[in-house]
Scaffold this motif. Structure first.
Motif, PDB file in Angstrom:
ATOM      1  N   MET A 117       0.840  -1.176   0.000  1.00  0.00           N
ATOM      2  CA  MET A 117       0.000   0.000   0.000  1.00  0.00           C
ATOM      3  C   MET A 117       0.887   1.241   0.000  1.00  0.00           C
ATOM      4  SD  MET A 117      -2.808  -1.342  -0.112  1.00  0.00           S
ATOM      5  CE  MET A 117      -4.395  -1.077   0.524  1.00  0.00           C
ATOM      6  N   TYR A 118       0.299   2.336  -0.389  1.00  0.00           N
ATOM      7  CA  TYR A 118       1.024   3.594  -0.496  1.00  0.00           C
ATOM      8  C   TYR A 118       0.519   4.592   0.542  1.00  0.00           C
ATOM      9  CZ  TYR A 118       2.595   1.723  -4.930  1.00  0.00           C
ATOM     10  OH  TYR A 118       3.164   0.931  -5.884  1.00  0.00           O
ATOM     11  N   PHE A 119       1.414   5.503   0.939  1.00  0.00           N
ATOM     12  CA  PHE A 119       0.998   6.565   1.845  1.00  0.00           C
ATOM     13  C   PHE A 119       1.712   7.862   1.484  1.00  0.00           C
ATOM     14  CE2 PHE A 119       4.838   5.135   3.822  1.00  0.00           C
ATOM     15  CZ  PHE A 119       5.339   6.210   4.536  1.00  0.00           C
ATOM     16  N   HIS A 120       1.070   8.969   1.816  1.00  0.00           N
ATOM     17  CA  HIS A 120       1.604  10.301   1.533  1.00  0.00           C
ATOM     18  C   HIS A 120       2.689  10.616   2.553  1.00  0.00           C
ATOM     19  CE1 HIS A 120       1.510  14.759   1.865  1.00  0.00           C
ATOM     20  NE2 HIS A 120       1.587  14.629   0.558  1.00  0.00           N
ATOM     21  N   ALA A 121       3.899  10.912   2.074  1.00  0.00           N
ATOM     22  CA  ALA A 121       5.037  11.154   2.953  1.00  0.00           C
ATOM     23  C   ALA A 121       5.402  12.627   3.071  1.00  0.00           C
ATOM     24  CB  ALA A 121       6.242  10.367   2.454  1.00  0.00           C
ATOM     25  N   GLY A 122       4.696  13.499   2.357  1.00  0.00           N
ATOM     26  CA  GLY A 122       4.978  14.928   2.411  1.00  0.00           C
ATOM     27  C   GLY A 122       5.281  15.491   1.036  1.00  0.00           C
ATOM     28  N   GLN A 123       4.917  16.761   0.835  1.00  0.00           N
ATOM     29  CA  GLN A 123       5.178  17.474  -0.414  1.00  0.00           C
ATOM     30  C   GLN A 123       4.711  16.700  -1.650  1.00  0.00           C
ATOM     31  OE1 GLN A 123       5.370  20.462   0.583  1.00  0.00           O
ATOM     32  NE2 GLN A 123       7.071  21.077  -0.682  1.00  0.00           N
ATOM     33  N   ASP A 124       3.519  16.177  -1.612  1.00  0.00           N
ATOM     34  CA  ASP A 124       2.939  15.449  -2.749  1.00  0.00           C
ATOM     35  C   ASP A 124       3.770  14.247  -3.176  1.00  0.00           C
ATOM     36  OD1 ASP A 124       0.784  17.224  -2.867  1.00  0.00           O
ATOM     37  OD2 ASP A 124       1.895  18.589  -4.158  1.00  0.00           O
TER      38      ASP A 124
ATOM     39  N   VAL B 123       4.602  10.129  -2.542  1.00  0.00           N
ATOM     40  CA  VAL B 123       3.981   8.914  -2.037  1.00  0.00           C
ATOM     41  C   VAL B 123       5.019   7.793  -1.985  1.00  0.00           C
ATOM     42  CG1 VAL B 123       2.183   7.209  -2.492  1.00  0.00           C
ATOM     43  CG2 VAL B 123       1.765   9.605  -3.024  1.00  0.00           C
ATOM     44  N   LEU B 124       5.006   7.040  -0.877  1.00  0.00           N
ATOM     45  CA  LEU B 124       5.906   5.900  -0.715  1.00  0.00           C
ATOM     46  C   LEU B 124       5.103   4.614  -0.557  1.00  0.00           C
ATOM     47  CD1 LEU B 124       8.523   7.233   1.869  1.00  0.00           C
ATOM     48  CD2 LEU B 124       8.944   6.640  -0.505  1.00  0.00           C
ATOM     49  N   ASN B 125       5.698   3.532  -0.969  1.00  0.00           N
ATOM     50  CA  ASN B 125       5.098   2.217  -0.783  1.00  0.00           C
ATOM     51  C   ASN B 125       5.514   1.708   0.597  1.00  0.00           C
ATOM     52  OD1 ASN B 125       4.326  -0.505  -0.896  1.00  0.00           O
ATOM     53  ND2 ASN B 125       4.598  -0.518  -3.107  1.00  0.00           N
ATOM     54  N   THR B 126       4.566   1.241   1.389  1.00  0.00           N
ATOM     55  CA  THR B 126       4.878   0.778   2.739  1.00  0.00           C
ATOM     56  C   THR B 126       5.839  -0.410   2.741  1.00  0.00           C
ATOM     57  OG1 THR B 126       2.860  -0.553   2.759  1.00  0.00           O
ATOM     58  CG2 THR B 126       2.743   1.607   3.797  1.00  0.00           C
ATOM     59  N   ARG B 127       5.809  -1.242   1.715  1.00  0.00           N
ATOM     60  CA  ARG B 127       6.709  -2.405   1.709  1.00  0.00           C
ATOM     61  C   ARG B 127       8.167  -2.017   1.457  1.00  0.00           C
ATOM     62  NH1 ARG B 127       4.574  -5.011  -3.745  1.00  0.00           N
ATOM     63  NH2 ARG B 127       5.321  -3.372  -5.077  1.00  0.00           N
TER      64      ARG B 127
ATOM     65  N   PRO C 208       7.136  11.760  13.113  1.00  0.00           N
ATOM     66  CA  PRO C 208       7.122  10.300  12.981  1.00  0.00           C
ATOM     67  C   PRO C 208       5.744   9.719  13.314  1.00  0.00           C
ATOM     68  CG  PRO C 208       9.090  10.993  14.145  1.00  0.00           C
ATOM     69  CD  PRO C 208       8.224  12.210  13.988  1.00  0.00           C
ATOM     70  N   ALA C 209       5.047  10.286  14.286  1.00  0.00           N
ATOM     71  CA  ALA C 209       3.715   9.790  14.653  1.00  0.00           C
ATOM     72  C   ALA C 209       2.726   9.968  13.504  1.00  0.00           C
ATOM     73  CB  ALA C 209       3.212  10.509  15.904  1.00  0.00           C
ATOM     74  N   ALA C 210       2.778  11.103  12.824  1.00  0.00           N
ATOM     75  CA  ALA C 210       1.881  11.349  11.686  1.00  0.00           C
ATOM     76  C   ALA C 210       2.185  10.389  10.541  1.00  0.00           C
ATOM     77  CB  ALA C 210       2.000  12.790  11.211  1.00  0.00           C
ATOM     78  N   LEU C 211       3.468  10.155  10.283  1.00  0.00           N
ATOM     79  CA  LEU C 211       3.848   9.220   9.216  1.00  0.00           C
ATOM     80  C   LEU C 211       3.422   7.797   9.554  1.00  0.00           C
ATOM     81  CD1 LEU C 211       7.360  10.653   8.405  1.00  0.00           C
ATOM     82  CD2 LEU C 211       5.369  10.688   6.898  1.00  0.00           C
ATOM     83  N   LYS C 212       3.569   7.424  10.820  1.00  0.00           N
ATOM     84  CA  LYS C 212       3.151   6.088  11.243  1.00  0.00           C
ATOM     85  C   LYS C 212       1.646   5.915  11.055  1.00  0.00           C
ATOM     86  CE  LYS C 212       3.106   2.941  15.101  1.00  0.00           C
ATOM     87  NZ  LYS C 212       2.563   2.866  16.405  1.00  0.00           N
ATOM     88  N   LYS C 213       0.901   6.923  11.450  1.00  0.00           N
ATOM     89  CA  LYS C 213      -0.557   6.858  11.307  1.00  0.00           C
ATOM     90  C   LYS C 213      -0.956   6.745   9.842  1.00  0.00           C
ATOM     91  CE  LYS C 213      -2.989   9.318  14.104  1.00  0.00           C
ATOM     92  NZ  LYS C 213      -3.672  10.428  14.800  1.00  0.00           N
ATOM     93  N   ARG C 214      -0.276   7.479   8.977  1.00  0.00           N
ATOM     94  CA  ARG C 214      -0.572   7.414   7.544  1.00  0.00           C
ATOM     95  C   ARG C 214      -0.247   6.038   6.970  1.00  0.00           C
ATOM     96  NH1 ARG C 214       0.762  13.173   4.726  1.00  0.00           N
ATOM     97  NH2 ARG C 214      -0.388  14.436   6.225  1.00  0.00           N
ATOM     98  N   ALA C 215       0.902   5.498   7.377  1.00  0.00           N
ATOM     99  CA  ALA C 215       1.303   4.180   6.865  1.00  0.00           C
ATOM    100  C   ALA C 215       0.353   3.096   7.368  1.00  0.00           C
ATOM    101  CB  ALA C 215       2.734   3.862   7.304  1.00  0.00           C
ATOM    102  N   GLU C 216      -0.062   3.165   8.609  1.00  0.00           N
ATOM    103  CA  GLU C 216      -1.002   2.183   9.150  1.00  0.00           C
ATOM    104  C   GLU C 216      -2.385   2.357   8.528  1.00  0.00           C
ATOM    105  OE1 GLU C 216      -0.671   2.941  13.316  1.00  0.00           O
ATOM    106  OE2 GLU C 216       0.960   1.512  13.560  1.00  0.00           O
ATOM    107  N   GLY C 217      -2.782   3.587   8.299  1.00  0.00           N
ATOM    108  CA  GLY C 217      -4.090   3.868   7.717  1.00  0.00           C
ATOM    109  C   GLY C 217      -4.195   3.404   6.285  1.00  0.00           C
ATOM    110  N   SER C 218      -3.073   3.367   5.575  1.00  0.00           N
ATOM    111  CA  SER C 218      -3.109   2.939   4.178  1.00  0.00           C
ATOM    112  C   SER C 218      -3.416   1.449   4.066  1.00  0.00           C
ATOM    113  CB  SER C 218      -1.779   3.249   3.481  1.00  0.00           C
ATOM    114  OG  SER C 218      -0.745   2.437   3.994  1.00  0.00           O
ATOM    115  N   ASP C 219      -3.150   0.685   5.115  1.00  0.00           N
ATOM    116  CA  ASP C 219      -3.440  -0.751   5.098  1.00  0.00           C
ATOM    117  C   ASP C 219      -4.936  -1.040   5.235  1.00  0.00           C
ATOM    118  OD1 ASP C 219      -0.776  -1.344   4.811  1.00  0.00           O
ATOM    119  OD2 ASP C 219      -0.431  -1.604   6.953  1.00  0.00           O
ATOM    120  N   LEU C 220      -5.687  -0.044   5.683  1.00  0.00           N
ATOM    121  CA  LEU C 220      -7.113  -0.251   5.889  1.00  0.00           C
ATOM    122  C   LEU C 220      -7.917  -0.126   4.600  1.00  0.00           C
ATOM    123  CD1 LEU C 220      -7.513   1.820   9.182  1.00  0.00           C
ATOM    124  CD2 LEU C 220      -7.260  -0.653   8.959  1.00  0.00           C
ATOM    125  N   LYS C 221      -7.320   0.438   3.575  1.00  0.00           N
ATOM    126  CA  LYS C 221      -8.027   0.693   2.317  1.00  0.00           C
ATOM    127  C   LYS C 221      -8.013  -0.503   1.406  1.00  0.00           C
ATOM    128  CE  LYS C 221      -7.158   5.558   2.643  1.00  0.00           C
ATOM    129  NZ  LYS C 221      -6.490   6.682   2.126  1.00  0.00           N
TER     130      LYS C 221
END
Length: 87
Positions: free
Chosen positions: A1-8, A10-14, A74-87
């Motif tokens: 899954m992908y998540f927004h890492a900042g400044q438009d 996107v990174l793949n969580t894997r 780091p907390a915001a990035l963690k939340k984004r990465a975890e949230g991307s797994d829910l989609k």
């Protein structure tokens, strides 16, 4: 899954090896040395908006080991990465 890492960007969580706090990890001599080598290799990507302070950095292994510096905590990035797994 992908998540927004900042400044438009996107990174793949894997591909993510770790997310680190610049306030705590950045004070280490080893981290400073790691950044110096990564910059010399051209493997540092700054995702911070102009005029903002970086709060974290992420290390990925795709396509090569790359360090992304982000203005997000780091907390915001963690939340984004975890949230991307829910989609």
């Amino acid at each position: 899954m992908y998540f927004h890492a900042g400044q438009d960007f996107v990174l793949n969580t894997r591909d993510l090896i770790g997310v680190f706090d610049l306030d705590t990890a950045g004070a280490s001599r080893r981290t400073e040395e790691y950044f110096r080598h990564a910059e010399a290799d051209g493997a540092v990507v700054d995702l911070t908006a102009p005029g903002t302070l970086p709060k974290s950095f992420m290390v990925t292994d795709f396509p090569d080991e790359t360090v992304y510096i982000s203005q997000l905590s780091p907390a915001a990035l963690k939340k984004r990465a975890e949230g991307s797994d829910l989609k």
